[in-house]
Design a protein around this motif. Structure first.
Motif, PDB file in Angstrom:
ATOM      1  N   VAL A  98       0.841  -1.203   0.000  1.00  0.00           N
ATOM      2  CA  VAL A  98       0.000   0.000   0.000  1.00  0.00           C
ATOM      3  C   VAL A  98       0.872   1.248   0.000  1.00  0.00           C
ATOM      4  O   VAL A  98       0.603   2.224  -0.725  1.00  0.00           O
ATOM      5  N   PHE A  99       1.943   1.240   0.800  1.00  0.00           N
ATOM      6  CA  PHE A  99       2.853   2.389   0.858  1.00  0.00           C
ATOM      7  C   PHE A  99       3.504   2.652  -0.506  1.00  0.00           C
ATOM      8  O   PHE A  99       3.703   3.806  -0.894  1.00  0.00           O
ATOM      9  N   TRP A 100       3.838   1.592  -1.247  1.00  0.00           N
ATOM     10  CA  TRP A 100       4.426   1.769  -2.577  1.00  0.00           C
ATOM     11  C   TRP A 100       3.425   2.401  -3.553  1.00  0.00           C
ATOM     12  O   TRP A 100       3.789   3.273  -4.351  1.00  0.00           O
ATOM     13  N   VAL A 101       2.168   1.978  -3.487  1.00  0.00           N
ATOM     14  CA  VAL A 101       1.149   2.570  -4.364  1.00  0.00           C
ATOM     15  C   VAL A 101       0.987   4.064  -4.049  1.00  0.00           C
ATOM     16  O   VAL A 101       0.787   4.888  -4.944  1.00  0.00           O
ATOM     17  N   ALA A 102       1.140   4.419  -2.770  1.00  0.00           N
ATOM     18  CA  ALA A 102       0.987   5.822  -2.358  1.00  0.00           C
ATOM     19  C   ALA A 102       2.071   6.728  -2.941  1.00  0.00           C
ATOM     20  O   ALA A 102       1.900   7.948  -3.002  1.00  0.00           O
ATOM     21  N   VAL A 103       3.183   6.151  -3.372  1.00  0.00           N
ATOM     22  CA  VAL A 103       4.268   6.945  -3.971  1.00  0.00           C
ATOM     23  C   VAL A 103       3.804   7.592  -5.289  1.00  0.00           C
ATOM     24  O   VAL A 103       4.201   8.719  -5.610  1.00  0.00           O
ATOM     25  N   ILE A 104       2.935   6.897  -6.035  1.00  0.00           N
ATOM     26  CA  ILE A 104       2.563   7.337  -7.394  1.00  0.00           C
ATOM     27  C   ILE A 104       1.881   8.703  -7.408  1.00  0.00           C
ATOM     28  O   ILE A 104       2.334   9.626  -8.102  1.00  0.00           O
ATOM     29  N   PRO A 105       0.766   8.899  -6.643  1.00  0.00           N
ATOM     30  CA  PRO A 105       0.122  10.223  -6.703  1.00  0.00           C
ATOM     31  C   PRO A 105       1.004  11.347  -6.170  1.00  0.00           C
ATOM     32  O   PRO A 105       0.866  12.503  -6.605  1.00  0.00           O
ATOM     33  N   ALA A 106       1.933  11.041  -5.251  1.00  0.00           N
ATOM     34  CA  ALA A 106       2.826  12.080  -4.719  1.00  0.00           C
ATOM     35  C   ALA A 106       3.706  12.653  -5.822  1.00  0.00           C
ATOM     36  O   ALA A 106       3.847  13.879  -5.952  1.00  0.00           O
TER      37      ALA A 106
END
Length: 378
Positions: free
Chosen positions: A151-159
């Motif tokens: 989940v933390f890796w997916v959160a990198v994308i919109p940032a």
């Protein structure tokens, strides 16, 4: 919106991850969060002043959003809690750096007759991110069988998308001809130039902030009513939906009507929310109070930013937003401490009734501000 989606995906899970996976104490989580938010509030003052000194906003906004984006990969990679603390700290520094210059940039870009709509739209998109992030986190945790790092890796994308969008799509307007250069934005003389109306708005916002303590107390109210643990996060989702749906219409209304009158509606909504949460037991009072709480946020947060933009000279907008964010940030910390003490000593009823009393004080201050603005225009 994109950065908020990223941040909230992580922050919705981070306390649980720190306690259950890394073995951190709840006290340590609280201290880390408190220090992180205080750091953001203090940094906003200096970044806002620096943007006035430079005469440029976008470069500081890019640095702030860029720092936040660079911290995101640390969360899935962190081997110890120390790495998470460092990432959280740098992330909040980034938030502090971008906050005041970004709001000043919005004020610089927006036509004066659409300023309320502009801040309302910014607030709506910000709030959409605040509830989409946790919802995405819940869905991804279900899909990945509770795999935090995924989940933390997916959160990198919109940032990183947020930073690219800012660099490519946002154009900073040219500095107006003849606009005064600010050499020492935080000097007493320059703070005096912000004007009496600005400081009136800051005082009213401070009293108002004492009334709107942390939304954590809405969660505690839900828990005290016996709402199942699984459904408690839905309280914040409902609040944020009401907030997101009302912020832009409230801002647009303030462009066509008196801004102070629209802000007064927001204070009345908070008084109504507090009274319901204090005096109407059960789920009915809880849901109605939470919806009104979200509506009051929509009618106030963008409006305060608009009043600041209206009040301060263009060359001091960064400093004005920075001081405003510092004072109200400290007031929010104090408000949550007061609310917690009242909750422990008197219970939920006392907490929300005192919140209503602070709202009434802010409403009185708003009436005085309205008279001052009327006399100034007359």
């Amino acid at each position: 919106m994109l950065m908020d989606i990223s941040s909230e995906m992580i922050h919705a899970l981070l306390p649980v991850y720190m306690v259950t996976v890394l073995g951190t104490s709840a006290l340590a989580v609280g201290i880390i969060e408190g220090v992180a938010e205080a750091t953001a509030s203090i940094t906003k003052v200096f970044s806002g002043a620096l943007s006035d000194w430079l005469g440029k906003r976008k470069v500081l906004a890019v640095i702030g959003y860029g720092l936040a984006a660079l911290t995101k990969p640390i969360f899935p990679l962190a081997p110890t809690v120390g790495w998470l603390v460092a990432a959280r700290f740098i992330d909040r520094v980034g938030k502090g750096i971008r906050g005041a210059p970004r709001d000043a940039l919005v004020a610089d870009i927006a036509p004066p007759h659409l300023r309320g709509s502009s801040f309302g739209l910014r607030q709506s998109l910000d709030t959409i991110g605040a509830f989409l992030g946790p919802l995405l986190a819940i869905g991804l945790m279900w899909l990945t069988a509770d795999h935090f790092q995924a989940v933390f890796w997916v959160a990198v994308i919109p940032a990183f998308l947020a930073v690219v969008l800012l660099i490519v799509a946002v154009k900073e307007p040219k500095r107006a001809e003849g606009l005064r250069r600010v050499r020492m934005p935080l000097h007493r003389d320059e703070l005096g130039r912000l004007g009496a109306t600005y400081w009136w708005v800051v005082v009213i916002a401070t009293v108002f902030t004492l009334a709107r303590f942390s939304e954590a107390f809405l969660v505690l109210r839900a828990q005290s009513d016996g709402l199942p643990f699984m459904l408690i996060p839905a309280i914040l989702v409902v609040m944020n939906i009401a907030y997101a749906l009302s912020a832009y219409p409230a801002g647009a209304l303030s462009d066509r009507r008196n801004r102070v009158a629209v802000l007064a509606i927001g204070l009345l909504l908070l008084i109504a929310a507090d009274m319901l949460l204090a005096l109407v037991p059960g789920i009915t009072g809880l849901i109605a109070g939470v919806v009104l709480w979200g509506l009051h946020m929509g009618f106030t947060q963008g409006l305060f930013a608009t009043l600041i933009a209206d009040a301060v000279p263009p060359e001091l907008r960064g400093t004005g937003f920075g001081m405003f964010n510092l004072v109200t940030g400290l007031a929010l910390l104090l408000a949550s401490i007061i609310a917690g003490l009242l909750w422990d000593m008197v219970g939920p009823q006392g907490t929300f009734l005192v919140g209503a009393a602070f709202s009434l004080l802010a409403l009185i201050g708003l009436a005085l501000l309205r008279d001052r603005l009327r006399n100034a225009s007359g």
